[in-house]
Scaffold this motif. Structure first.
Motif: not given
Length: 321
Positions: A304-309, A286-289, A143-147, A136-139
């Protein structure tokens, strides 16, 4: 028992003749419906259909790790439940990490025999899985959840996966030599290998900053190079949450050292040293870049991602093994 067999016709190590043999072997033991996938995401749709059905007891995936990932995401579309069909894997890809991590033979016919024996003996296990989502609060908020079943990567590792996929789309065969060439190209083309862009945040702990590479493991080994298992996080298992191996620097000497450690890793010891960060059994982090970086799950490059929980979900899926 009523079962759905999801078949990837492009599985790299399974011929049409072998598929016919497996289909007849499975059909001799259960009421079987076999469906061949026709498009990207089809296996996920079939898994979801099975999850929402009232008359399917077992879903079998015949294919590689990508097919397995799609079926699992379909089965768990609405989350884990004891009411879901059980799941089985017949390895048909080039690496088959999930199947091999379960202890199955890396051969489709032998694995089918193990699965049939397990069904007769009512033998199964319930494994943990990883779940990734936007922050939340990032670009990446939407993005949908994925297992994922065995690993995810953010940064360098995912960049290699992306390069390999590009080469395969150009008609190159998925070989170990191809993979190693892309590792070298990613390394020399990596602009942030001396000063990492990634920060790992988790509840109750200080952030871990300046990470160049981050591999999230749901099991060990996290991948294979041919028949050689590679242990990024030796303590990772299907009974725990998630483990992380991260590096804060990748100069030529340090990258050579850690690559050698990975190639010679064992169930008792993985990569280690002053630039290596190893974390075990994380439930939420969480990983933030600072800049968009490549992201992969179960060997599938997702852009490409900037943040992933990340969430480690224990006892998420019943597997026949």
């Amino acid at each position: 028992m009523r079962a759905l067999l999801v078949v990837n016709p492009a599985a790299t190590t399974t011929s049409a003749r072998t598929r016919d043999v497996l289909l007849h072997a499975l059909a001799s033991e259960m009421k079987l419906e076999a469906v061949t996938t026709e498009y990207r995401g089809h296996a996920r749709d079939l898994g979801r259909r099975a999850a929402e059905s009232n008359d399917i007891d077992l879903v079998v995936a015949l294919g590689g790790d990508g097919t397995v990932n799609e079926v699992v995401n379909g089965l768990l579309h609405n989350g884990p439940s004891p009411e879901l069909p059980e799941f089985a894997v017949v390895p048909g890809g080039s690496t088959n990490v999930f199947a091999r991590a379960l202890g199955l033979p890396n051969d489709a016919v032998e694995s089918t025999g193990v699965i049939l024996d397990a069904l007769r003996e009512k033998r199964s296990r319930t494994v943990s899985l990883g779940l990734a989502s936007g922050v939340a609060g990032t670009p990446d908020e939407g993005v949908p959840e994925r297992w994922f079943t065995f690993c995810a990567g953010f940064g360098f590792d995912a960049g290699v996966v992306g390069r390999v996929e590009q080469q395969r789309e150009r008609g190159k065969r998925s070989t170990h030599a191809l993979y190693l060439r892309q590792v070298a190209r990613q390394f020399f083309g990596e602009p942030h290998r001396r000063h990492g862009q990634i920060t790992l945040e988790r509840p109750g702990s200080d952030p871990v900053e300046d990470l160049v590479l981050s591999i999230v493991c749901n099991t060990s080994p996290y991948t294979y190079l041919g028949n050689r298992p590679l242990y990024a996080s030796p303590e990772a298992s299907f009974e725990a949450a998630l483990d992380v191996l991260a590096l804060t620097k990748m100069t030529t000497p340090s990258a050579t050292r850690y690559a050698t450690q990975l190639l010679t890793s064992t169930p008792a010891r993985g990569p280690h040293g002053k630039h290596a960060v190893s974390l075990h059994d994380l439930t939420d982090f969480t990983l933030h870049s600072k800049a968009p970086l490549p992201f992969q799950m179960d060997g599938d490059h997702l852009g490409l991602r900037t943040s992933v929980a990340f969430t480690g979900v224990r006892r998420a899926l019943r597997v026949i093994v």
